[in-house]
Each structure stands twice: as C-alpha cells, then as structure tokens.
Design a protein around this motif. Structure first.
Motif, short mmCIF file in Angstrom:
data_model
loop_
_atom_site.label_atom_id
_atom_site.label_comp_id
_atom_site.label_asym_id
_atom_site.label_seq_id
_atom_site.Cartn_x
_atom_site.Cartn_y
_atom_site.Cartn_z
N THR A 87 0.85 -1.20 0.00
CA THR A 87 0.00 0.00 0.00
C THR A 87 0.88 1.24 0.00
O THR A 87 2.10 1.16 0.14
N GLN A 162 -8.47 4.99 -3.42
CA GLN A 162 -8.59 4.72 -4.86
C GLN A 162 -9.99 4.28 -5.25
O GLN A 162 -10.23 3.89 -6.38
N SER A 183 -9.23 9.80 -1.45
CA SER A 183 -8.28 10.80 -1.95
C SER A 183 -8.81 11.44 -3.22
O SER A 183 -9.35 10.76 -4.10
N GLY A 195 -6.71 16.76 -2.13
CA GLY A 195 -7.97 16.76 -1.36
C GLY A 195 -8.34 15.36 -0.97
O GLY A 195 -7.75 14.38 -1.45
C1 LIG Z 1 -3.31 8.08 -3.00
C2 LIG Z 1 -3.35 7.23 -1.80
C3 LIG Z 1 -3.23 7.74 -0.51
C4 LIG Z 1 -2.86 9.16 -0.23
O1 LIG Z 1 -3.76 10.08 -0.74
P1 LIG Z 1 -3.41 11.64 -0.61
O2 LIG Z 1 -4.72 12.28 -0.92
O3 LIG Z 1 -2.36 11.92 -1.65
O4 LIG Z 1 -2.94 11.91 0.74
C5 LIG Z 1 -3.38 6.88 0.58
N1 LIG Z 1 -3.62 5.58 0.41
C6 LIG Z 1 -3.72 5.03 -0.84
C7 LIG Z 1 -4.02 3.56 -0.95
C8 LIG Z 1 -3.58 5.83 -1.97
O5 LIG Z 1 -3.68 5.29 -3.18
#
Ligand SMILES: *Cc1c(COP(=O)(O)O)cnc(C)c1O
Length: 383
Positions: A87, A162, A183, A195
């Motif tokens: 992850t 995601q 996210s 965001g």
């Molecule tokens: C993109 C992502 C995050 C972080 O998201 P941000 O909005 O960039 O902080 C956390 N966990 C997973 C699984 C992600 O793909």
C-alpha cells in the motif's frame, strides 16, 4: 508518422470536467474562501445522497483523513494495527505517528488486496484496528473482514483512497466499516489538486469527529448557542480544505458518472486487447463481489528484470508506464520492526506489477498504441 515523431503518452493527466474555473471564480468573488462553505456542502450532499455516507468531512488529503482516523479511534503507543504491506506509505504512517505497532499482512495471490484469511491469526489482545485498502478500487472481502472485527471488537477502517464509486455486493465502498478515507489527489479518478474525505459510519464516533475537525474545540456547540464561548476540549487537527478546492471537486463530482463511464471504457479496451494476446503477462482479476471503478490498469510481468526492460522499451516508444508500491515491511524505515513472516504475494506485486497510462483524456488510439508496443516488446524478445 515515424515512431520518434509520435507524441508522448503520459502516465497520468489530472481529470478536468469543464466547470472548475467557473466555480473557483465564484468562490474567489464571494470572498468566502476558507473551509465549510457552499461548495463543501454540495460535495458532502453528493456523497451522502449517491453513496450513503453517514458522516463525511472533506479533508486536505487522504493522508490527513487517515491521520484523523487514527486519532479518532484513539490509537496509543503499544496498540497494534493490522494492515496490508502492499500500500501507499500514508496508510501506515497515520497509525505509526500515534505510536501503533504495525502488523503487515500479505496480499492475496490473485490480487494486491489484503488476504482476509491471514488476518485473524494475527490478532492479539493489543490489536485495536484492521485497516484495509481497496487496491485499484477493487473491494476487499468486506463481509469476512467485518465479521472478524465484530468477533474481536476491533475497529475496521477502509483506506478507500482509490475507491470512489466502487462497490462491494452493490454496497458503496466507504460505508462498510467504522471509518473510511478517500483521496482526490491529481492522480485519482477525480481530483481537486490535493484533497480527500473522511467518512464516519460508526455513530459512536460522530461527536468526537466533530470536535477533532474543529481543531479540538467545541466551536460547533458555541455556534448552535449551547455554550457561551468555545474552548480546547481535546486533540484536534486542521483537516478541512478551502472552498477553492471544494469548488473544483464539486465540478468533478457533478460529472462523476460521465468520468466513470469513460474510464471504464478505457480500462475494458486495455483488458480485451491484452487478454487475447499470447504473451507472458497476467491481466487484472476483478472478483465477483467487486465492481470495477477503473482506477488503475496494471499488468503482471514474469520478473522484475522483464518489468524494467519493458519500462525502458515503452519509454523509447514515448509511453510512460510506472510501478508501485515497494512492500512496506521491507522498506528502509520499517524492515527492522517486521517479524519473520514472508509476504510473498506482496513482494511479487512489488516486483512484477506495471501500471499502464490511464486517465480521462486518454484516447482509444493511445490504448491501441500502448498495447501494440507491449506486444512488440515480447515479439522482439523472442517470447
Ligand atoms: C493516493 C493514496 C493515498 C494518499 O492520498 P493523498 O490524498 O495523496 O494523501 C493513501 N492511500 C492510498 C491507498 C492511496 O492510493
């Protein structure tokens, strides 16, 4: 057109749906640029109405949402948190920051998601939560995971970064746990620059969430005239994004159905074209209980070497392809804390998974070009 004249197909381009500038302009003209205004409300209403989120807040990122989740369930030094090794680092950081001991679990053989069958044996009296990640927007086995959490009185958290518009047995991802986080980073299906969102489904956490979101004050009680002034009542965070971000996000939420239809069409185009080639790759598997929100299109190669060669080859063909994640249990920061367990599936996805370009502006012709290049790579290598 000669190869060298072909335009680069980038790995990602942030989604733009049309009304972003207009809405942002409205916010700036109104003067109400900070958090919690009209566009924030519109976004939250959308999420409640379409997905049944009970108590969502917009956040400045999924990372900040995860950090808030860790505070919300009162993670303390010595508590154990079970999570996948495959992850993004924020899933782990959020809990480690509050002193948790991280217990990494392997992926399934068939999919990067956490192997739900390995979780229960890792539970101890110190375990406080299980954090699952719906990799590529594909649902984890939530019924089993929920049953385990209920049996052992643990919090269940979905890192649904995601997984916007993803479903498990027709139920929205983000509603199948105590707390979920999303996210809206530029690399995700919809974005507002940076965001995110935290959604609290467990009603016993609602009041605490409100206080944390107000930086640890009882400001909301003050605003509803229940107290004469507000003060510091617990720990809190500044988690809410400005109206400028919310305006951009709403422009995309309004068009989410169109965005998703296009994305799924592109994903299916990759899948059907690659699936019928006889080359030594694996295409993604979507389990029966999960929808496909088409967040990521990946292929699996035989080895890390083949993957590196393919990335270089695609680069010379002006195609950007990328891999992620390195197993967290083997990371520079964490490797000395990990117990002896081998997490072979996680390592295999770390070494062999390759993401192909996928974004809303991508054309079917681009996909033909990418697939053709992948095919040519293997025919050149005599496979
Ligand atoms: C993109 C992502 C995050 C972080 O998201 P941000 O909005 O960039 O902080 C956390 N966990 C997973 C699984 C992600 O793909």
């Amino acid at each position: 057109m000669r190869e060298s004249e072909e335009i680069m197909i980038p790995f990602n381009k942030a989604t733009i749906s049309g009304k972003e500038e207009e809405y942002i302009q409205q916010v700036i003209s109104s003067g109400d640029t900070s958090s919690g205004g009209i566009f924030t409300d519109k976004c939250l209403d959308y999420l409640k109405f379409h997905y049944g989120f009970k108590n969502p807040y917009l956040t400045t990122s999924c990372t900040s949402a995860l950090e808030m989740a860790a505070l919300l369930i009162d993670i303390r030094p010595g508590d154990e948190v079970i999570l996948p090794s495959f992850t993004f680092v924020s899933t782990a950081n959020a809990f480690k920051l509050r002193g948790a001991q991280l217990i990494f679990v392997d992926s399934k053989k068939s999919h990067p998601n956490i192997d739900e069958n390995l979780v229960e044996e890792l539970i101890t009296i110190r375990t406080k939560a299980i954090v699952v990640v719906h990799y590529a927007g594909v649902a984890c086995e939530m019924e089993k995971l929920d049953a385990i959490c209920k049996r052992h009185n643990l919090f269940l958290i979905e890192d649904a970064a995601q997984a916007i518009d993803g479903h498990y047995k027709n139920k929205s991802l983000g509603t199948l746990s105590d707390i979920s986080t999303f996210s809206f980073h530029a690399t995700k299906n919809i974005n507002c620059g940076e965001g995110g969102c935290i959604n609290i489904q467990n009603p016993s956490l609602f009041t605490k969430a409100e206080t944390i979101a107000q930086m640890g004050t009882n400001r909301l009680a003050f605003l509803s005239k229940k107290v004469d002034y507000y003060q510091w009542v617990s720990l809190g965070y500044s988690i809410m994004p400005s109206e400028i971000n919310a305006a951009m996000l709403f422009a995309q939420l309004e068009n989410l159905e169109t965005i998703q239809r296009k994305r799924v069409e592109l994903w299916n185009a990759y899948y059907s074209r690659l699936n019928r080639l006889s080359i030594p790759i694996e295409v993604p598997i979507i389990p029966d209980n999960s929808s496909n929100n088409a967040h990521i299109f990946y292929i699996l190669l035989e080895s890390e070497e083949v993957r590196s060669e393919l990335i270089s080859f695609l680069h010379t063909e002006k195609i950007q392809a990328q891999f992620h994640y390195r197993s967290l249990h083997k990371s520079e920061y964490f490797k000395n804390y990990h117990d002896e367990r081998l997490l072979n599936n996680s390592d295999r996805f770390s070494n062999c998974l390759l993401r192909l370009p996928l974004f809303n502006d991508l054309k079917l012709d681009d996909i033909r070009r990418v697939v053709h290049s992948v095919e040519r790579f293997f025919s050149r290598n005599g496979n």
